[in-house]
Design an enzyme around this catalytic site. Structure first.
Site, mmCIF file in Angstrom:
data_model
loop_
_atom_site.group_PDB
_atom_site.id
_atom_site.type_symbol
_atom_site.label_atom_id
_atom_site.label_comp_id
_atom_site.label_asym_id
_atom_site.label_seq_id
_atom_site.Cartn_x
_atom_site.Cartn_y
_atom_site.Cartn_z
ATOM 1 N N GLY A 204 0.839 -1.189 0.000
ATOM 2 C CA GLY A 204 0.000 0.000 0.000
ATOM 3 C C GLY A 204 0.867 1.228 0.000
ATOM 4 O O GLY A 204 2.042 1.171 0.357
ATOM 5 N N PRO A 206 2.465 4.785 1.126
ATOM 6 C CA PRO A 206 2.927 5.168 2.468
ATOM 7 C C PRO A 206 1.775 5.742 3.287
ATOM 8 O O PRO A 206 0.944 6.471 2.762
ATOM 9 C CB PRO A 206 3.966 6.261 2.194
ATOM 10 C CG PRO A 206 4.367 6.080 0.777
ATOM 11 C CD PRO A 206 3.223 5.439 0.070
ATOM 12 N N LYS A 210 0.067 0.010 7.072
ATOM 13 C CA LYS A 210 0.660 -1.326 7.053
ATOM 14 C C LYS A 210 1.311 -1.659 8.392
ATOM 15 O O LYS A 210 1.038 -2.707 8.994
ATOM 16 C CB LYS A 210 1.711 -1.424 5.927
ATOM 17 C CG LYS A 210 1.130 -1.212 4.551
ATOM 18 C CD LYS A 210 2.182 -1.225 3.471
ATOM 19 C CE LYS A 210 3.184 -0.092 3.591
ATOM 20 N NZ LYS A 210 2.611 1.241 3.362
ATOM 21 N N THR A 211 2.162 -0.753 8.841
ATOM 22 C CA THR A 211 2.831 -0.988 10.119
ATOM 23 C C THR A 211 1.806 -1.040 11.252
ATOM 24 O O THR A 211 1.884 -1.879 12.147
ATOM 25 C CB THR A 211 3.859 0.124 10.372
ATOM 26 O OG1 THR A 211 4.691 0.227 9.225
ATOM 27 C CG2 THR A 211 4.706 -0.178 11.582
ATOM 28 N N GLU A 427 -5.044 32.044 -11.114
ATOM 29 C CA GLU A 427 -5.987 31.253 -10.309
ATOM 30 C C GLU A 427 -7.427 31.511 -10.734
ATOM 31 O O GLU A 427 -8.239 30.584 -10.778
ATOM 32 C CB GLU A 427 -5.812 31.554 -8.817
ATOM 33 C CG GLU A 427 -4.450 31.158 -8.237
ATOM 34 C CD GLU A 427 -4.086 29.705 -8.494
ATOM 35 O OE1 GLU A 427 -4.988 28.836 -8.502
ATOM 36 O OE2 GLU A 427 -2.886 29.420 -8.703
ATOM 37 N N ASP A 502 0.910 22.720 -13.818
ATOM 38 C CA ASP A 502 -0.369 22.488 -14.485
ATOM 39 C C ASP A 502 -0.153 21.730 -15.784
ATOM 40 O O ASP A 502 -0.880 20.786 -16.092
ATOM 41 C CB ASP A 502 -1.041 23.825 -14.818
ATOM 42 C CG ASP A 502 -1.363 24.641 -13.583
ATOM 43 O OD1 ASP A 502 -1.472 24.042 -12.500
ATOM 44 O OD2 ASP A 502 -1.487 25.874 -13.706
HETATM 45 P P1 ADP Z 1 2.607 2.599 6.563
HETATM 46 O O1 ADP Z 1 1.580 1.940 5.685
HETATM 47 O O2 ADP Z 1 3.438 3.563 5.796
HETATM 48 O O3 ADP Z 1 3.385 1.630 7.389
HETATM 49 P P2 ADP Z 1 1.622 3.383 9.097
HETATM 50 O O4 ADP Z 1 0.999 2.105 9.485
HETATM 51 O O5 ADP Z 1 2.936 3.684 9.711
HETATM 52 O O6 ADP Z 1 1.745 3.499 7.534
HETATM 53 O O7 ADP Z 1 0.578 4.542 9.391
HETATM 54 C C1 ADP Z 1 0.984 5.779 9.885
HETATM 55 C C2 ADP Z 1 -0.055 6.362 10.806
HETATM 56 O O8 ADP Z 1 -1.224 6.714 10.096
HETATM 57 C C3 ADP Z 1 -0.523 5.391 11.857
HETATM 58 O O9 ADP Z 1 0.306 5.425 12.967
HETATM 59 C C4 ADP Z 1 -1.910 5.881 12.173
HETATM 60 O O10 ADP Z 1 -1.866 6.924 13.105
HETATM 61 C C5 ADP Z 1 -2.380 6.464 10.862
HETATM 62 N N1 ADP Z 1 -3.217 5.509 10.136
HETATM 63 C C6 ADP Z 1 -2.945 4.970 8.934
HETATM 64 N N2 ADP Z 1 -3.940 4.166 8.523
HETATM 65 C C7 ADP Z 1 -4.857 4.163 9.500
HETATM 66 C C8 ADP Z 1 -6.129 3.519 9.671
HETATM 67 N N3 ADP Z 1 -6.624 2.698 8.749
HETATM 68 N N4 ADP Z 1 -6.796 3.749 10.812
HETATM 69 C C9 ADP Z 1 -6.304 4.587 11.740
HETATM 70 N N5 ADP Z 1 -5.140 5.224 11.645
HETATM 71 C C10 ADP Z 1 -4.407 5.039 10.537
HETATM 72 ZN ZN ZN Z 2 -2.083 26.792 -11.974
HETATM 73 MG MG MG Z 3 5.363 1.492 7.738
#
Ligand code: ADP
Ligand code: ZN
Ligand code: MG
Length: 608
Positions: A204, A206, A210-211, A427, A502
């Site tokens: 997915g 950033p 995921k983490t 704009e 643009d």
């Molecule tokens: P990555 O996909 O890059 O690992 P992270 O899991 O680190 O992203 O997400 C970063 C932050 O964004 C999380 O710590 C959380 O606070 C927020 N976040 C991302 N997705 C969700 C979600 N589905 N629900 C709630 N918080 C989210």
């Molecule tokens: Zn413009």
């Molecule tokens: Mg991550």
């Protein structure tokens, strides 16, 4: 680390105890009374004194009646001389026995020396020993870089991430639940002859969580969970990465069923042989080790490797072969309902005013990732605090959206008078073209306060992200994008560099229309093969599967589309030059125009 402090405390207590023992056991019998030297002389003269013993620092006097006293000793001169000087009778002196108790043995001088030099060394040695022992006993392996620094994610129990902290991502959650079920009841699946996957890859953009999701599994899955981040592998010395991988898998094998989570796996699993930097040797070794370990997992053993990456298209194909990361879970950007749910999660601990409308915020943030939304809420809280408020209002949330989207307002970077004029027409051009065309979203705000990279901006309210878009939509969008440049051209007869972004975007859309969507006279053909995994929004020019002649035709068609967009923008703006001027002048005066005022200026019903 806690262990270390505990040991350290023991050492301190030990030292204090030793000091106390010394203090209390030092020879300190009952204190005899202290007499002055002149008193002593008087006692000598009256023949009361039996003997005087000279020690290091004082005189110990024994009287005839066997009582004792001490007197201060003068260090410079000899004792008898001192006494005579004070008027002692020589005859009386002669009757007293003097003895010397000055300790001349080697120990008397050595013991303090030993105490002052060796004791600290000994204490130091004990501390070191304790550190080493705890380092060995602990999985941390503080002094061994090659051991994997595994840790349980979200270990702090106060901030334990659970599935309740993850909004949306329904399919991903379900799939992961299934995998946890595999680990808990493998027999159920093995009986059916099903193969338990070895590798699962979370993919997915950033910030899509995921983490976060992995942390939630670590806490809720109730299976041993080992985790390591790919970026940690490349931080140290050559060869370390591979041995870390080995040790990581060893630990997992020891416990039997386990999930091994490798975050940011793209930093190791980059396509081999393309690295320009010297680091790729190391990466290759690490990657090979991962591949070897994954192949070494027996089916039915119950070790599942979970990987996460932002950039699957950079992954080495070897990682994606069957038997490795062959199960893939895509984490999409959240839709408006998910965004609302994410907003709710992140607003939980924050004081919100009554006017908060999270639905509105969710609708205004298409394309935001979960991390972006978390960021919006945080920025709003910061903003409210800065304004000395006790609660967060809707205005703060809405302002934060723009901040996250475009970067902070640069109030310090003031446009010169001419620049301001150009930006205002630019704009206004975007806005006017947009609201004059069908299939576009209403203009919400125009501003010429520069932000991030942009000198000004025009925001539109997307009612909801469209999944399907038509050719007309794209052409309207291109015309809108070119509206800024066209307005500059129309008013000043020349264009500025402000339009370059643009143009880039317009070209990108036109290119896609021709090459991917079959929206040109060249017909419904996809030109150029996109790489298999390039669905995550990244541009990844694949193999070219068409001839030079076709390439030239494609370029022609793209040019035609751009031209038609430009023509339509020119036509609109020429026709409505008065309105354009009106908007631009107001913009120069106020710098920001909101929706209502804009619609009034344009006479929105008259336009459409
Ligand atoms: P990555 O996909 O890059 O690992 P992270 O899991 O680190 O992203 O997400 C970063 C932050 O964004 C999380 O710590 C959380 O606070 C927020 N976040 C991302 N997705 C969700 C979600 N589905 N629900 C709630 N918080 C989210
Ligand atoms: Zn413009
Ligand atoms: Mg991550």
């Amino acid at each position: 680390m806690r262990n270390f402090f505990k040991n350290f405390a023991y050492v301190v207590i030990f030292i204090l105890a030793v000091a106390a023992i010394f203090a209390f056991t030092s020879p300190k019998t009952e204190t005899p009374k202290q007499v002055s030297l002149s008193q002593l002389v008087a006692d000598i003269n009256s023949a009361n004194v039996k003997s005087v013993a000279v020690t290091d620092s004082s005189l110990e006097i024994t009287y005839n009646d066997n009582t004792k006293a001490t007197a201060e000793k003068e260090t410079d001169s000899s004792l008898s001389q001192t006494l005579v000087n004070l008027g002692a009778n020589k005859d009386a002196l002669a009757k007293i026995s003097f003895e010397s108790k000055i300790d001349t043995s080697i120990w008397s001088s050595l013991i303090p020396l030993l105490l002052s030099s060796i004791l600290p060394l000994a204490v130091f040695a004990i501390i070191l020993m304790l550190i080493f022992r705890q380092a060995k006993g602990n999985a941390m392996q503080a002094f061994d870089f090659t051991k994997a620094k595994t840790r349980i994610l979200g270990g702090n129990p106060k901030e334990k991430t659970t599935f309740a902290d993850v909004a949306g991502l329904k399919e991903a959650k379900e799939e992961l639940q299934e995998i946890i079920d595999f680990l808990k009841n493998p027999d159920k699946y093995l009986k059916m002859g099903a193969k338990i996957p070895r590798g699962v890859l979370l993919m997915g953009l950033p910030g899509t969580g995921k983490t976060l999701l992995a942390k939630a599994i670590a806490n809720e899955g109730n299976v041993p969970f080992f985790s390591i981040s790919g970026s940690e592998f490349i931080e140290l010395f050559v060869g370390v990465g591979a041995s870390r991988v080995r040790s990581l898998f060893e630990q997992a094998h020891k416990v039997g069923r386990a999930i091994i989570f490798i975050d940011e796996i793209d930093s190791i699993g980059k396509v081999r042989g393309v690295g320009l930097t010297g680091g790729h040797e190391e990466r290759e070794q690490t990657l090979n080790q991962i591949l070897a370990e994954m192949d070494g997992i027996e089916s039915g053993e119950g070790i599942i490797v979970l990987g996460a990456t932002n950039r699957p298209e950079y992954l080495d194909p070897a990682l994606l072969r069957p038997g490795r990361f062959d199960r893939r879970i895509v984490l999409d950007l959240p839709d408006s309902n998910d965004r609302e749910a994410i907003l709710k999660i992140h607003c939980r601990q924050k004081p919100l005013a009554n006017d908060i409308n999270l639905r509105e915020v969710a609708e205004r943030t298409p394309g935001f990732s979960g991390a972006d939304i978390a960021n919006v809420v945080n920025e709003a809280a910061l903003l409210a605090a800065k304004r000395n408020k006790t609660e967060i209002n809707q205005t703060e949330l809405l302002e934060s959206i723009e901040k996250v989207m475009l970067g902070p307002e640069k109030k310090s970077h003031l446009l010169s008078k001419d620049e301001k004029k150009i930006a205002a027409y630019h704009e206004s051009g975007h806005a006017l073209v947009s609201s004059s065309l069908p299939g576009t979203e209403p203009v919400r705000k125009i501003s010429i306060i520069s932000r991030g990279m942009a000198a000004g901006y025009t925001l539109k309210t997307p009612t909801e992200e469209k999944k399907l878009r038509t050719k007309d939509d794209f052409i309207s969008e291109i015309a809108t994008l070119l509206g800024g440049m066209t307005a500059e051209n129309l008013i000043f007869g020349k264009t500025s560099t402000g339009a370059s972004n643009d143009l880039k975007q317009a070209s990108k859309i036109a290119r896609k229309m021709v090459k991917e969507y079959g929206m040109s006279p060249l017909g419904p053909i996809v030109f150029g093969e996109k790489e298999e995994l390039a669905f995550l929004g990244q541009e990844f020019e694949g193999q070219r599967n068409y001839s030079e002649a076709v390439a030239a035709k494609i370029d022609d068609e793209i040019a035609k589309i751009i031209k038609s967009g430009q023509d339509s923008a020119t036509q609109i703006l020429t026709q409505k030059k008065d309105t354009l001027e009106k908007i631009a002048l107001r913009l120069i005066e106020k710098e920001t125009i909101e929706k209502e005022e804009y619609e009034q200026l344009v006479g929105i019903s008259a336009v459409k």
